[in-house]
Write an enzyme that holds these catalytic residues in place. Structure first.
Site, PDB file in Angstrom:
ATOM      1  N   SER A   7      -5.118   4.014 -10.876  1.00 17.85           N
ATOM      2  CA  SER A   7      -6.495   4.178 -10.211  1.00 17.85           C
ATOM      3  C   SER A   7      -7.064   3.332 -10.670  1.00 17.85           C
ATOM      4  O   SER A   7      -7.359   2.577 -11.676  1.00 17.85           O
ATOM      5  CB  SER A   7      -7.676   5.200 -10.793  1.00 17.85           C
ATOM      6  OG  SER A   7      -8.719   5.465 -10.669  1.00 17.85           O
ATOM      7  N   HIS A  30      -3.711   4.506  -6.464  1.00 22.25           N
ATOM      8  CA  HIS A  30      -4.983   5.530  -6.011  1.00 22.25           C
ATOM      9  C   HIS A  30      -6.440   4.650  -5.926  1.00 22.25           C
ATOM     10  O   HIS A  30      -6.682   4.421  -6.927  1.00 22.25           O
ATOM     11  CB  HIS A  30      -4.978   6.325  -7.099  1.00 22.25           C
ATOM     12  CG  HIS A  30      -5.760   7.692  -6.628  1.00 22.25           C
ATOM     13  ND1 HIS A  30      -5.229   8.824  -6.078  1.00 22.25           N
ATOM     14  CD2 HIS A  30      -6.804   8.567  -7.305  1.00 22.25           C
ATOM     15  CE1 HIS A  30      -6.211   9.706  -5.608  1.00 22.25           C
ATOM     16  NE2 HIS A  30      -7.526   9.370  -6.403  1.00 22.25           N
ATOM     17  N   ASP A  32      -9.682   5.432  -5.064  1.00 25.15           N
ATOM     18  CA  ASP A  32     -11.033   5.953  -5.506  1.00 25.15           C
ATOM     19  C   ASP A  32     -12.767   5.349  -4.217  1.00 25.15           C
ATOM     20  O   ASP A  32     -12.868   4.744  -4.471  1.00 25.15           O
ATOM     21  CB  ASP A  32     -11.837   6.655  -6.028  1.00 25.15           C
ATOM     22  CG  ASP A  32     -10.732   7.050  -7.123  1.00 25.15           C
ATOM     23  OD1 ASP A  32     -10.499   8.425  -6.845  1.00 25.15           O
ATOM     24  OD2 ASP A  32     -10.447   6.663  -8.514  1.00 25.15           O
ATOM     25  N   MET A  34     -16.071   6.545  -3.342  1.00 20.42           N
ATOM     26  CA  MET A  34     -17.276   7.035  -3.660  1.00 20.42           C
ATOM     27  C   MET A  34     -18.398   6.384  -2.375  1.00 20.42           C
ATOM     28  O   MET A  34     -18.650   5.468  -2.614  1.00 20.42           O
ATOM     29  CB  MET A  34     -17.441   6.753  -5.314  1.00 20.42           C
ATOM     30  CG  MET A  34     -16.370   6.935  -6.174  1.00 20.42           C
ATOM     31  SD  MET A  34     -16.941   7.546  -7.343  1.00 20.42           S
ATOM     32  CE  MET A  34     -15.296   7.525  -8.065  1.00 20.42           C
ATOM     33  N   HIS A  63      -9.247   8.059  -1.492  1.00 19.03           N
ATOM     34  CA  HIS A  63      -9.140   9.525  -2.345  1.00 19.03           C
ATOM     35  C   HIS A  63     -10.352   9.131  -1.782  1.00 19.03           C
ATOM     36  O   HIS A  63     -11.189   9.084  -2.718  1.00 19.03           O
ATOM     37  CB  HIS A  63      -9.381   9.624  -3.824  1.00 19.03           C
ATOM     38  CG  HIS A  63     -10.054  10.941  -4.128  1.00 19.03           C
ATOM     39  ND1 HIS A  63     -10.026  11.147  -5.362  1.00 19.03           N
ATOM     40  CD2 HIS A  63     -10.222  11.923  -3.138  1.00 19.03           C
ATOM     41  CE1 HIS A  63     -10.679  12.190  -5.958  1.00 19.03           C
ATOM     42  NE2 HIS A  63     -11.247  12.891  -4.890  1.00 19.03           N
ATOM     43  N   MET A  65     -13.937  10.885  -0.989  1.00 20.11           N
ATOM     44  CA  MET A  65     -15.393  11.393  -2.144  1.00 20.11           C
ATOM     45  C   MET A  65     -16.457  10.753  -0.985  1.00 20.11           C
ATOM     46  O   MET A  65     -17.295  10.171  -2.120  1.00 20.11           O
ATOM     47  CB  MET A  65     -14.981  10.668  -3.735  1.00 20.11           C
ATOM     48  CG  MET A  65     -14.328  11.260  -4.081  1.00 20.11           C
ATOM     49  SD  MET A  65     -13.865  10.650  -6.446  1.00 20.11           S
ATOM     50  CE  MET A  65     -13.299   9.234  -5.895  1.00 20.11           C
ATOM     51  N   MET A 136      -9.387  18.240  -8.604  1.00 21.06           N
ATOM     52  CA  MET A 136      -9.289  17.963  -9.651  1.00 21.06           C
ATOM     53  C   MET A 136      -9.678  18.400 -11.254  1.00 21.06           C
ATOM     54  O   MET A 136      -9.760  19.399 -11.295  1.00 21.06           O
ATOM     55  CB  MET A 136     -10.603  17.212  -9.382  1.00 21.06           C
ATOM     56  CG  MET A 136     -10.820  16.781  -8.035  1.00 21.06           C
ATOM     57  SD  MET A 136     -10.890  15.148  -8.453  1.00 21.06           S
ATOM     58  CE  MET A 136     -11.588  14.195  -9.494  1.00 21.06           C
ATOM     59  N   GLY A 141     -16.413  11.530  -9.650  1.00 20.68           N
ATOM     60  CA  GLY A 141     -18.132  10.404  -9.201  1.00 20.68           C
ATOM     61  C   GLY A 141     -17.336   8.927 -10.551  1.00 20.68           C
ATOM     62  O   GLY A 141     -18.310   8.008  -9.664  1.00 20.68           O
ATOM     63  N   GLY A 144     -12.596   7.990 -16.277  1.00 15.24           N
ATOM     64  CA  GLY A 144     -13.146   7.902 -18.038  1.00 15.24           C
ATOM     65  C   GLY A 144     -13.964   9.496 -17.872  1.00 15.24           C
ATOM     66  O   GLY A 144     -14.126   9.684 -19.505  1.00 15.24           O
ATOM     67  N   ASP A 174      -5.724  14.623 -10.216  1.00 17.73           N
ATOM     68  CA  ASP A 174      -6.460  13.426 -11.439  1.00 17.73           C
ATOM     69  C   ASP A 174      -8.391  14.160 -11.851  1.00 17.73           C
ATOM     70  O   ASP A 174      -8.639  14.626 -11.448  1.00 17.73           O
ATOM     71  CB  ASP A 174      -7.391  12.945  -9.807  1.00 17.73           C
ATOM     72  CG  ASP A 174      -8.420  11.682 -10.402  1.00 17.73           C
ATOM     73  OD1 ASP A 174      -8.292  11.321 -11.399  1.00 17.73           O
ATOM     74  OD2 ASP A 174      -8.568  11.034  -9.515  1.00 17.73           O
ATOM     75  N   GLY A 175      -7.299  13.522 -12.771  1.00 13.41           N
ATOM     76  CA  GLY A 175      -8.826  13.343 -14.201  1.00 13.41           C
ATOM     77  C   GLY A 175      -8.495  13.754 -15.526  1.00 13.41           C
ATOM     78  O   GLY A 175      -7.874  14.143 -15.398  1.00 13.41           O
ATOM     79  N   GLY A 176      -8.594  12.437 -16.353  1.00 13.29           N
ATOM     80  CA  GLY A 176      -8.130  12.558 -17.745  1.00 13.29           C
ATOM     81  C   GLY A 176      -6.484  13.137 -18.313  1.00 13.29           C
ATOM     82  O   GLY A 176      -6.463  13.261 -19.273  1.00 13.29           O
ATOM     83  N   SER A 197      -7.969   5.106 -17.279  1.00 10.54           N
ATOM     84  CA  SER A 197      -7.887   4.037 -18.848  1.00 10.54           C
ATOM     85  C   SER A 197      -6.474   3.566 -19.161  1.00 10.54           C
ATOM     86  O   SER A 197      -6.072   3.304 -20.088  1.00 10.54           O
ATOM     87  CB  SER A 197      -9.280   4.915 -19.200  1.00 10.54           C
ATOM     88  OG  SER A 197      -8.822   5.703 -18.613  1.00 10.54           O
TER      89      SER A 197
END
Length: 216
Positions: A7, A30, A32, A34, A63, A65, A136, A141, A144, A174-176, A197
């Site tokens: 990302s 990826h 993002d 927003m 993506h 959002m 997700m 939004g 990290g 996606d996420g963590g 990250s």
């Protein structure tokens, strides 16, 4: 095969072209988007995607959002996106269907995204026309955030739906995502992993991408 989609939300936007080249061994890039309405943060628009397209031939996984995404699908397709994902929570189902039709007309791959509040069965009206479903594992939004382990069950349920109705469809998470959580989402049925990250924060970026794939 497990695919990795770094990302650019975790990249250095002052040196974006440089940081995109750093992840060239990945499968997707990826992006993002927003709008400050559907999610509280504000990132980039179609002009930046157009600039990214000029500096890389990587597969652009964009993506959206954004609220009422049907308004923007054509612009991002023309900017160079290879795949667009729209959130099922962002508009009425008929408008989501319209957004997916425009994607098809524009020749880009079609995807829908689910926030943690959304049940797996929400994809059923669209599943047969999708190229990818994005689940997700954080609230959209911000980058990290901590991985929401409760979403593993949603991933499993979406995988079951895909296997039944559209086995060619990919399942993205996606996420963590990290070396610790990647095996969990793979086991649950995901085959495309978005990581910010965990990739850009690594000393050895190609090595981090391989580690997330499970190849060390």
């Amino acid at each position: 095969m497990i695919k990795i989609a770094p990302s650019i939300l975790s990249a250095d936007f002052v040196n974006l072209e440089r940081d995109i080249k750093k992840v060239s061994s990945a499968d997707y890039l990826h992006v993002d988007v927003m709008d400050g309405a559907f999610v509280p943060n504000l990132t980039i628009g179609a002009p930046v995607v157009k600039s990214i397209r000029k500096c890389t031939d990587m597969f652009l996984d964009v993506h959206l959002m954004v609220d009422k995404p049907v308004r923007y699908v054509e612009a991002f397709a023309k900017a160079g996106a290879d795949l667009l994902s729209v959130h099922l929570e962002a508009d009425h189902p008929t408008r989501i269907a319209e957004a997916l039709k425009i994607m098809g007309d524009c020749g880009v791959k079609r995807a829908v995204a689910l926030r943690p509040i959304t049940k797996a069965e929400a994809v059923l009206p669209y599943i047969e026309q999708l190229d990818l479903v994005l689940v997700m594992t954080v609230e959209p939004g911000f980058g990290g955030q901590a991985f929401m382990e409760g979403q593993l069950e949603t991933i499993r349920q979406v995988r079951a739906i895909i296997d039944q109705y559209n086995p060619a469809c990919e399942l993205e998470v996606d996420g963590g995502i990290s070396p610790k959580t990647a095996p969990l989402v793979k086991e649950a049925g995901a085959n495309v992993l978005v990581a910010g990250s965990a990739v850009y924060g690594a000393v050895d970026i190609p090595g981090a991408i391989q580690a997330l794939r499970g190849i060390v």
